[in-house]
Write an enzyme that holds these catalytic residues in place. Structure first.
Site, mmCIF file in Angstrom:
data_model
loop_
_atom_site.group_PDB
_atom_site.id
_atom_site.type_symbol
_atom_site.label_atom_id
_atom_site.label_comp_id
_atom_site.label_asym_id
_atom_site.label_seq_id
_atom_site.Cartn_x
_atom_site.Cartn_y
_atom_site.Cartn_z
ATOM 1 N N ASN A 84 -10.331 4.504 1.247
ATOM 2 C CA ASN A 84 -9.496 4.362 0.058
ATOM 3 C C ASN A 84 -9.699 5.528 -0.905
ATOM 4 O OD1 ASN A 84 -7.561 2.221 -0.262
ATOM 5 N ND2 ASN A 84 -9.238 0.764 -0.006
ATOM 6 N N GLU A 109 0.850 -1.199 0.000
ATOM 7 C CA GLU A 109 0.000 0.000 0.000
ATOM 8 C C GLU A 109 0.880 1.242 0.000
ATOM 9 O OE1 GLU A 109 -2.516 1.765 -0.179
ATOM 10 O OE2 GLU A 109 -4.342 0.550 0.002
ATOM 11 N N ASP A 143 -9.940 0.871 -4.833
ATOM 12 C CA ASP A 143 -8.871 0.918 -3.829
ATOM 13 C C ASP A 143 -8.169 2.268 -3.967
ATOM 14 O OD1 ASP A 143 -6.499 -0.003 -2.120
ATOM 15 O OD2 ASP A 143 -7.674 -1.835 -2.201
#
Length: 282
Positions: A143, A15, A193
């Site tokens: 997100n 991430e 995302d």
């Protein structure tokens, strides 16, 4: 399928991709591995932490603002020194940080979520001029935090809803109106995302489980999608010398057996130019 492997390190939950525009370093996190990675022309290195880390913004050539499961802290990559900035849901053992990005004013938006994705356990905050302020409560998986060129809008998503929202910002970067649904991905069963804007204001959204980063115009029209050789794409960042390379992190946790590159970090050449990551002002 277009892809080049930038790092073959398999992250459990990659991430927070961040291209440092001054030092030409790509940073990213393995949230579950409690690790920050960096890679540039000289190679790859990493730092381990005693808590999960998920997102970062750059302060200067060596210091980053990093979001962990319990705080925001500055981290000097030259000395591996941590300096606590402020708590982030430190009294809540259920949650951790997730998606975050610096804004054009030197602030930092950071989302949280339940460690087991408990419904509504998370929130989205803004850190600005030394203060952390709650913006949006009752978020399940924060997100897609990103900002239009010039800072007219912020985008964000609660992944399970399948909707990316957009909110108008005022002259200091605070929400000036209620958020509106901007892009509805429910009919396509896509899971938004991480996201980033390019220099034209298009939004590039990693779609978890779909193995792609899709690009949408400012009015929400689908323009194109770049395929990535890992299904669980998590976070894009424009980088490279001319900001035309799209770096994409991915997750190995829960990946299917036919997804051998899951968790690796990819770089995809594009014909567009991204925006330089904004600097965090402490």
């Amino acid at each position: 399928m277009t892809h080049l492997i930038y790092s073959d390190t398999a992250c459990q939950l990659g991430e927070g991709a961040l291209w440092h525009p001054e030092t030409q370093v790509l940073y990213w996190c393995d949230i579950l591995g409690k690790r920050l990675y960096a890679r540039d022309a000289q190679g790859q290195r990493h730092w381990d932490f005693d808590r999960m880390v998920s997102a970062a913004g750059w302060i200067d050539d060596t210091r980053l603002l990093i979001a962990s499961e319990s705080d925001l802290f500055s981290f000097d990559t030259a000395t591996a020194t941590q300096t606590h900035i402020c708590p982030l849901e430190a009294d809540n053992q259920v949650t951790r940080s997730n998606d975050g990005r610096a804004d054009p004013w030197g602030g930092f938006w950071i989302g949280t979520m339940g460690k087991a994705a408990q419904p509504g356990a998370g929130a989205i905050y803004r850190f600005y001029k030394g203060t952390l302020r709650l913006l949006y409560p009752d978020i399940t998986i924060s997100n897609a935090i990103c900002f239009a060129p010039g800072g007219a809008y912020a985008y964000f998503a609660d992944t399970p809803t399948g909707i990316i929202r957009r909110v108008t910002l005022d002259q200091e970067g605070w929400p000036a109106a209620d958020p509106e649904d901007w892009l509805d991905l429910r009919d396509e069963q896509l899971r938004p995302d991480g996201a980033v804007c390019d220099g034209q204001g298009n939004v590039w959204n990693a779609q978890y489980g779909a193995g792609r980063v899709a690009c949408y115009s400012p009015d929400g029209r689908f323009l194109t999608a770049l395929g990535v050789a890992a299904a669980q794409t998590t976070c894009p960042a424009f980088g490279g010398a001319d900001l035309s390379t799209l770096f994409v992190t991915s997750a190995a946790q829960g990946a299917a057996g036919n997804d051998p590159l899951a968790g690796q970090t990819f770089c995809v050449p594009t014909s567009v130019r991204g925006l330089a990551a904004h600097r965090v002002v402490l």
